[in-house]
Design an enzyme around this catalytic site. Structure first.
Site, short mmCIF file in Angstrom:
data_model
loop_
_atom_site.label_atom_id
_atom_site.label_comp_id
_atom_site.label_asym_id
_atom_site.label_seq_id
_atom_site.Cartn_x
_atom_site.Cartn_y
_atom_site.Cartn_z
N GLU A 46 37.61 51.76 39.56
CA GLU A 46 37.22 50.34 39.54
C GLU A 46 36.48 49.89 40.80
O GLU A 46 36.65 48.76 41.26
CB GLU A 46 38.47 49.46 39.33
CG GLU A 46 39.13 49.75 37.99
CD GLU A 46 40.48 49.06 37.82
OE1 GLU A 46 40.78 48.68 36.69
OE2 GLU A 46 41.23 48.91 38.79
C1 TNX Z 1 44.12 49.57 36.06
S1 TNX Z 1 44.55 52.46 36.08
C2 TNX Z 1 44.16 50.00 37.37
C3 TNX Z 1 45.11 49.40 38.30
C4 TNX Z 1 45.91 48.30 37.65
C5 TNX Z 1 46.29 48.71 36.26
C6 TNX Z 1 47.17 47.72 35.57
C7 TNX Z 1 43.73 52.32 37.35
C8 TNX Z 1 43.25 53.54 37.92
N1 TNX Z 1 43.48 51.10 37.84
O1 TNX Z 1 44.42 48.91 39.43
O2 TNX Z 1 47.03 48.07 38.43
O3 TNX Z 1 45.13 48.88 35.51
O4 TNX Z 1 47.64 48.22 34.35
#
Ligand code: TNX
Length: 588
Positions: free
Chosen positions: A381
């Site tokens: 992300e």
């Molecule tokens: C996605 S899974 C994220 C996290 C959040 C999560 C909540 C991932 C690698 N990144 O930053 O906490 O969703 O479900």
């Protein structure tokens, strides 16, 4: 432990021959290297008579989570732990440590002394033998995945064990202390649930007779705890480690840094914790682990044959670092501390060399504290670091990890970056399709599978679950169980799958009880996918075995979600001796 000079490994009970040993064979071989003494024979006769008169063990030999690979029950060979039982171990210190852990598991509820010894003189009373036997490691790797879905491994490998329960005693055999430790977890589950009581209870400590031979399917079986969104005290983390150990998981991934807080002390960048560690989601006080705290977690886990995988999430998810050190921010201006739950807005400046100093310093200090081989660099992300800037950053950081002698792990967003020997991607998609990840695997990457819609323990079970998310869907126990890590990602062959991991993100999780509510009973489902041979996969069977864990958690004071699809026992499941008071601790 006895202080007598060690008699060496040959003096402990010799390994049982393959096949089904009868009670007489065990009587000859389990407890003595010489002729069976009169006392042994008398005890055997007494035990046999007792077995005929007493009710059988309350559990079937197969009532274990995760499902063992191979189970051969012998209903004539149930064994009852006597008050004068001795735990005999190979003289190896790591084996003796497992023997002491077994004693510590059994002493509170039984009230028995259960001395641990590495000698068998004078001849021990009947008891439990832990035998480290290098020759038991016959398999190539000792993972059933190496042999295909139907495979049966002859060797016990790095983590397998054999458990023999006979009228004269119990023996766990393994090639490693880790194997002995996993065998002990099985033994624990085969005793009445009252064994989980922290105080002595009156119980007939019966074990079902027979032999289990068990090896894991995958070498990597993990859970992740996000200590960044909400901070959790060391004691809470240790308790989570205990839950992992019960179900034979062998990795704890700690998500140590995120926008809302930086949780690990770094001497060369002290404000990461003194400034960046003081916040968390919702405005609470946050917190951080000192190096000593972190090392305490690492060694507690190591004693349970669990490897800690530290994650420093880069280049995104870094607001807490930017608050502490604005020089890392692209505009060199400190952002306000962040206590919300959005993602994808922060990043360290990939165009500034100072950022790479920061990365090298942080990863260097974390690597130095971490005995395990892995360093997780996040990579998810980072929406504002795109294309070649992103892959260029990742490739530099991957090299930094390699230069530190560690193996790089990252979320599957790392996939487009160049391959680097050994690198591991953690797949968290929700639809089983990802050509970029498939391509990275083709270039040599291995995969840890954590499908968001099956393995994310922060998803709600049902719409009325009081905490948790639902962006990847609702995950009831069946959904957590009904998938196959070996085939889940289309185009990724099972050989490229290192294993499975269940992440627990903590935006909505603020207490140990919250953690346990989301972990249990789904953690055992994921653990079974990582450990058990695919041939054992069966929802109805799993559901019934899982139900048997409920009274254990209740007795141990562990919170869990009473998932409606699991037939939790409602009546006492444990026969007690005639004329003995019924314990209520064993009933849920
Ligand atoms: C996605 S899974 C994220 C996290 C959040 C999560 C909540 C991932 C690698 N990144 O930053 O906490 O969703 O479900």
């Amino acid at each position: 432990m006895s202080t007598t000079p060690s008699p060496g490994p040959t003096a402990v009970p010799v390994p049982l021959p393959a096949g089904e040993p009868d009670a007489a064979t065990l009587a000859r071989t389990a407890l003595s290297t010489g002729e069976p003494a009169a006392a042994t024979l008398a005890r055997t006769a007494e035990q046999t008579a007792g077995t005929l008169l007493a009710p059988t063990a309350p559990h079937r030999l197969a009532d274990v989570v995760p499902a063992p690979q191979h189970v051969e029950p012998d209903p004539t060979a149930d064994w009852v732990l006597p008050a004068d039982a001795v735990i005999v171990s190979s003289a190896d210190p790591a084996a003796l440590a497992v023997a002491e852990q077994l004693a510590q598991l059994l002493r509170p509820a039984t009230g028995y002394p259960l001395p641990v010894t590495d000698t068998i003189t004078p001849e021990p009373a009947n008891g439990i033998a832990l035998v480290l036997d290098d020759s038991a490691d016959l398999g190539a790797e000792g993972y059933s995945a190496d042999l295909g879905a139907e495979g049966y491994s002859a060797g016990l490998g790095a983590e397998g064990y054999r458990l023999d329960i006979a009228t004269v005693g119990v023996r766990v055999t393994a090639a490693t202390a880790a194997g002995l430790f996993h065998g002990v977890q099985t033994l624990r589950q085969l005793l009445p649930a009252a064994i989980e009581s922290p105080t002595p209870v009156t119980e007939r400590w019966a074990l079902p007779g027979g032999t289990i031979t068990d090896v894991p399917r995958f070498p990597y079986r993990g859970a992740m705890l996000d200590v960044a969104r909400h901070f959790f005290a060391v004691e809470d983390v240790l308790r989570v480690v205990d839950h992992l150990a019960r179900y034979k998981l062998n990795h704890l991934h700690l998500h140590l840094t995120d926008d809302q807080g930086w949780r690990i002390a770094v001497d060369s960048w002290p404000k990461l914790t003194t400034v960046g560690g003081t916040t968390e989601v919702g405005g609470g006080p946050g917190g951080h682990y000192t190096k000593a705290d972190y090392q305490r977690i690492v060694s507690y886990a190591a004693a349970r044959h669990i490897t800690v995988v530290p994650e420093i999430d880069l280049p995104g998810h870094t607001n807490s670092a930017l608050v502490a050190y604005p020089e890392l921010a692209p505009d060199k201006i400190a952002p306000p501390p962040y206590t919300g739950t959005e993602v994808g807005f922060s990043y360290v400046d990939p165009a500034d060399e100072r950022t790479y100093d920061f990365v090298a310093d942080v990863l260097g200090e974390v690597a130095a504290l971490t005995p395990g081989p892995w360093l997780h660099i996040g990579g998810d992300e980072a929406f504002k670091v795109k294309g070649e800037v992103y892959t260029g950053f990742v490739e530099r950081v991957q090299r930094t990890v390699a230069d530190l002698g560690k193996t790089v792990v990252g979320w599957h967003q790392l996939a487009p970056a160049a391959h680097l020997d050994g690198r591991v991607l953690q797949w968290w998609g929700t639809n089983g399709e990802d050509p970029t990840t498939v391509d990275a695997v083709r270039r040599g990457a291995r995969l840890i599978v954590s499908p968001g819609n099956h393995a994310y323990l922060d998803m709600k079970y049902a719409p009325d679950t009081p905490i948790g998310h639902d962006w990847a869907g609702l995950i009831d126990v069946r959904k957590a169980y009904d998938w196959d890590p070996g085939t889940h990602v289309a185009g990724v062959p099972a050989e490229a799958v290192l294993g499975v991991e269940a992440p627990l993100w903590t935006e909505s999780v603020t207490s140990l009880a919250d953690l346990e509510l989301l972990l249990l009973p789904r953690l055992p489902a994921i653990a079974e996918l990582g450990w058990s041979t695919r041939a054992t996969h069966d929802w109805a069977d799993f559901r019934d075995r899982l139900a048997g864990q409920g009274p254990r958690w209740t007795t141990a004071g562990i919170t869990f979600h009473r998932a409606p699809e699991i037939p939790w026992p409602t009546a006492p499941t444990i026969p007690t001796q005639r004329n003995m008071p019924q314990t209520d601790t064993a009933t849920p």
